[in-house]
Design a protein around this motif. Structure first.
Motif, short mmCIF file in Angstrom:
data_model
loop_
_atom_site.label_atom_id
_atom_site.label_comp_id
_atom_site.label_asym_id
_atom_site.label_seq_id
_atom_site.Cartn_x
_atom_site.Cartn_y
_atom_site.Cartn_z
N PRO A 167 -10.78 -40.53 1.05
CA PRO A 167 -12.07 -41.06 0.58
C PRO A 167 -12.91 -41.69 1.69
CG PRO A 167 -10.35 -41.62 -0.97
CD PRO A 167 -9.66 -41.03 0.24
N ARG A 168 -12.29 -42.08 2.81
CA ARG A 168 -13.02 -42.65 3.95
C ARG A 168 -13.47 -41.59 4.93
NH1 ARG A 168 -11.45 -48.54 5.01
NH2 ARG A 168 -10.59 -49.20 3.02
N GLY A 169 -13.22 -40.31 4.58
CA GLY A 169 -13.66 -39.20 5.42
C GLY A 169 -12.70 -38.82 6.52
N ARG A 170 -11.49 -39.35 6.47
CA ARG A 170 -10.50 -39.04 7.51
C ARG A 170 -9.72 -37.79 7.13
NH1 ARG A 170 -5.22 -40.64 8.15
NH2 ARG A 170 -5.41 -41.98 6.30
N ARG A 171 -9.49 -36.93 8.10
CA ARG A 171 -8.71 -35.72 7.85
C ARG A 171 -7.25 -36.10 7.67
NH1 ARG A 171 -9.06 -30.76 11.98
NH2 ARG A 171 -7.76 -32.13 13.23
N ILE A 172 -6.63 -35.62 6.61
CA ILE A 172 -5.25 -35.95 6.30
C ILE A 172 -4.48 -34.69 5.90
CG2 ILE A 172 -5.72 -38.31 5.53
CD1 ILE A 172 -5.65 -37.24 2.64
N GLU A 173 -3.17 -34.81 5.90
CA GLU A 173 -2.33 -33.73 5.42
C GLU A 173 -1.66 -34.15 4.11
OE1 GLU A 173 0.41 -32.52 8.44
OE2 GLU A 173 -1.19 -32.04 9.88
N VAL A 174 -1.54 -33.18 3.21
CA VAL A 174 -0.95 -33.41 1.90
C VAL A 174 0.09 -32.32 1.66
CG1 VAL A 174 -1.41 -33.60 -0.59
CG2 VAL A 174 -3.11 -34.42 1.05
N TRP A 192 -1.98 -28.59 -11.02
CA TRP A 192 -1.18 -29.54 -11.78
C TRP A 192 -1.16 -30.90 -11.08
CZ3 TRP A 192 0.92 -31.27 -15.97
CH2 TRP A 192 2.02 -32.12 -15.93
N ALA A 193 -1.39 -31.95 -11.87
CA ALA A 193 -1.38 -33.32 -11.36
C ALA A 193 -0.26 -34.08 -12.08
CB ALA A 193 -2.73 -33.99 -11.59
N ILE A 242 -5.92 -44.33 -7.18
CA ILE A 242 -7.23 -44.37 -6.53
C ILE A 242 -7.89 -43.03 -6.82
CG2 ILE A 242 -8.48 -44.65 -4.37
CD1 ILE A 242 -6.98 -47.18 -5.41
N ALA A 243 -8.93 -43.07 -7.63
CA ALA A 243 -9.47 -41.85 -8.25
C ALA A 243 -9.89 -40.80 -7.23
CB ALA A 243 -10.65 -42.22 -9.16
N GLU A 244 -10.68 -41.17 -6.24
CA GLU A 244 -11.23 -40.19 -5.31
C GLU A 244 -10.13 -39.53 -4.49
OE1 GLU A 244 -14.51 -38.04 -3.75
OE2 GLU A 244 -14.44 -39.49 -5.40
N SER A 245 -9.15 -40.29 -4.07
CA SER A 245 -8.05 -39.74 -3.28
C SER A 245 -7.28 -38.69 -4.07
CB SER A 245 -7.11 -40.86 -2.84
OG SER A 245 -5.89 -40.34 -2.35
N GLN A 246 -6.86 -39.04 -5.26
CA GLN A 246 -6.07 -38.11 -6.06
C GLN A 246 -6.88 -36.87 -6.41
OE1 GLN A 246 -3.15 -41.46 -8.11
NE2 GLN A 246 -4.77 -40.55 -9.34
N ALA A 247 -8.16 -37.06 -6.71
CA ALA A 247 -9.02 -35.93 -7.06
C ALA A 247 -9.12 -34.92 -5.92
CB ALA A 247 -10.41 -36.44 -7.43
N ARG A 248 -9.27 -35.41 -4.71
CA ARG A 248 -9.39 -34.51 -3.57
C ARG A 248 -8.10 -33.73 -3.32
NH1 ARG A 248 -13.36 -37.29 0.92
NH2 ARG A 248 -15.03 -37.83 -0.55
N ALA A 289 -5.92 -38.36 -12.35
CA ALA A 289 -6.30 -37.51 -11.22
C ALA A 289 -7.10 -36.29 -11.68
CB ALA A 289 -5.04 -37.06 -10.48
N ALA A 290 -6.68 -35.68 -12.78
CA ALA A 290 -7.35 -34.48 -13.28
C ALA A 290 -8.77 -34.79 -13.74
CB ALA A 290 -6.54 -33.86 -14.42
N MET A 291 -8.95 -35.91 -14.43
CA MET A 291 -10.29 -36.28 -14.86
C MET A 291 -11.20 -36.54 -13.66
SD MET A 291 -9.31 -38.70 -18.14
CE MET A 291 -10.96 -38.98 -18.76
N ALA A 292 -10.66 -37.21 -12.66
CA ALA A 292 -11.46 -37.47 -11.45
C ALA A 292 -11.77 -36.18 -10.71
CB ALA A 292 -10.71 -38.45 -10.55
N ALA A 293 -10.83 -35.24 -10.70
CA ALA A 293 -11.06 -33.96 -10.01
C ALA A 293 -12.18 -33.18 -10.67
CB ALA A 293 -9.77 -33.13 -10.01
N GLY A 294 -12.25 -33.20 -12.00
CA GLY A 294 -13.34 -32.51 -12.69
C GLY A 294 -14.70 -33.06 -12.31
N GLU A 295 -14.73 -34.36 -12.01
CA GLU A 295 -16.00 -35.00 -11.67
C GLU A 295 -16.48 -34.66 -10.26
OE1 GLU A 295 -15.01 -38.82 -14.57
OE2 GLU A 295 -15.24 -39.13 -12.42
#
Length: 369
Positions: A58-65, A86-87, A142-148, A179-185
Motif C-alpha cells: 500500500p505504500r508503493g513498495r515492490r514486494i514478493e508474495v 481464493w482468499a 489491512i484491506a489494501e494490502s490483502q486486496a493487492r 480481502a475479497a471485498m477489498a479486491a473487488g473495490e
C-alpha cells in the motif's frame, strides 16, 4: 509424445524461474515449483504449483508474495480457464502459517472446497497474502494490502500457464472475505487489464470497530485474534504503542503472534485465561485512536467493480450475522449489486459447505459467459 512424459515436461517448464525481478511488474511470476496437492484436490484432477510473484505494498513498495495455483486436468475451454482468486481465512501472522506451505492449505476444509472449483474447470489462484512466507510482517486485515495480493495472484497464474484467462472472480472466507471485498473495490484500477466478474464473501470480517467497546470482555479464545489485529495495524501505523492496548502480562505473550500460528496461540492464551484488563485500552484517547484505525480498514469502502454474493451462517459466533447484514446494506448503498444469503443453524466454518451449491451456481452464471 507419451502422456506421462508430456506431463513431466510441462511441470518442468512451469517450475523454471520466470522473468528477472528487475524487469518485473505487479503480478509477475518470479518462480514456480510443483506442489504436492491434498487428496481432495488430487481426486479432482488438480495439478498444483507453489508460486512466488511480485506485488506492490500500500505504500508503493515492490514486494514478493507467495501462494499456490491449482490447474484442472484436460483441455482448456476456448479463451482459457477462468480464475477463482481464493482468499483464505485466518491462519496467523507468522511465516509458518502460509497456506501454500501447509498440506491442508490452512485447514478448515479448504482443500475440499477448492476441489469443487477445479472440478468445474476453473483455475484457482490462492495467495498467502503479503508477509506470510515472505519478508516483513503480515498486514493482517489491512484491506489494501490483502486486496493487492488477491489481484496480483490472478496475473501470476496467467504467467504460469497460457491456458489461464484474464477473466476472474474472487472468493474469500472470514479474513479472506474481507480481502475479497477489498479486491473487488480495486479491480477496476489496480486490476486494470483483467476482466473482473464479481466477489463471493463467506462470513466476511467487515468492521472491527465494535470490538473496541468490548475488549475488556473478550473471551480467551479471542485474545490471539486481537493480538493479530494489533500486529496488522502496526504495519500501517509504525508508531502504534502496545502499552496503549495490552497490559504487561499480555505484552509478554505478544511476541508469540510472530512465531506461532493462530491455533497454537489461541490454545496457549485460553489456558492462561488472562483478565480483561490486559486487553483494555489504557486511555479513552487510545481507544478512539484504535477505533479510527480499524475503521480505516473496514469494508466495504467503495463501489465494487462487479456484483457481490455474501453468505453468512446465523449461528456464527466469530463473525456477527448482524454485522454482515449491515455490511451488505452498506455495499448496496455504495452502488454494488449485492445479494446476501443467510443459513440457519450454520456456524463460521460450516458456511463453506452450507453455501456451496448457491455459490457455485452464482459463479457459473458469471464465469461461463
Amino acid at each position: 509424445m507419451r502422456p506421462i512424459l508430456a506431463v513431466l515436461l510441462f511441470a518442468a517448464l512451469l517450475a523454471a524461474p520466470a522473468q528477472p525481478a528487475a524487469a518485473a511488474t505487479g503480478g509477475t511470476l518470479l518462480e514456480s515449483r510443483p506442489l504436492a496437492v491434498p487428496a481432495e484436490l488430487a481426486a479432482a484432477g488438480a495439478t498444483g504449483f507453489r508460486i512466488r510473484y511480485l506485488s506492490t505494498s500500500p505504500r508503493g513498495r515492490r514486494i514478493e508474495v507467495t501462494g499456490a495455483v491449482f490447474l484442472p486436468s484436460g483441455t482448456a475451454p476456448p479463451g482459457g480457464r477462468r480464475v477463482i482468486s481464493w482468499a483464505h481465512g485466518t491462519t496467523g501472522v507468522s511465516d509458518r502459517c502460509s497456506p501454500s506451505r501447509d498440506r491442508e492449505l490452512g485447514g478448515f476444509g479448504y482443500p475440499g472446497y477448492l476441489a469443487g472449483f477445479v472440478r468445474r474447470g476453473y483455475a484457482v489462484a490462492a495467495t498467502d497474502y503479503e508477509g506470510l512466507g515472505t519478508p516483513g510482517v503480515h498486514p493482517y486485515l489491512i484491506a489494501e494490502s490483502q486486496a493487492r495480493s488477491v489481484v496480483d495472484a490472478v496475473r501470476a497464474a496467467g504467467d504460469l500457464s497460457p491456458d489461464v484467462s484474464r477473466v476472474w472472480l474472487t472468493v474469500g472466507h472470514s479474513q479472506g472475505g474481507h480481502a475479497a471485498m477489498a479486491a473487488g473495490e480495486i479491480a477496476a484500477g489496480y486490476g486494470r487489464g483483467l476482466d473482473f466478474r464479481g466477489t463471493v464473501a463467506l462470513a466476511p470480517v467487515t468492521d472491527n470497530r465494535p470490538y473496541v467497546d468490548r475488549l475488556s470482555r473478550l473471551r480467551p479464545v479471542d485474545h490471539g485474534y486481537y493480538m493479530a489485529i494489533l500486529a496488522g495495524l502496526s504495519t500501517q501505523h509504525p508508531g502504534l504503542r502496545l502499552a496503549d492496548y495490552l497490559g504487561p502480562r499480555a505484552r509478554r505473550e505478544y511476541p508469540r503472534v510472530h512465531t506461532t500460528c493462530m491455533a497454537e496461540l489461541t490454545n496457549r492464551l485460553t489456558k492462561l485465561n488472562l483478565p480483561g484488563t490486559e486487553f483494555t485500552p489504557a486511555t479513552r484517547a487510545a481507544a478512539e485512536k484504535l477505533r479510527g484505525r480499524l475503521g480505516g480498514n473496514a469494508v466495504p469502502r467503495a463501489r465494487s467493480a462487479g456484483p457481490m454474493l455474501v453468505a453468512q451462517g446465523l449461528t456464527d459466533v466469530l463473525v456477527s450475522p448482524a454485522q454482515t447484514a449491515k455490511a451488505a446494506r452498506h455495499a448496496r448503498a455504495l452502488g454494488t449489486a449485492t445479494k446476501l444469503i443467510t443459513y440457519p443453524g450454520t456456524g463460521h466454518y460450516q458456511i463453506l459447505t452450507s453455501s456451496a451449491p448457491d455459490v457455485l451456481r452464482w459463479i457459473d452464471a458469471r464465469l461461463r459467459r
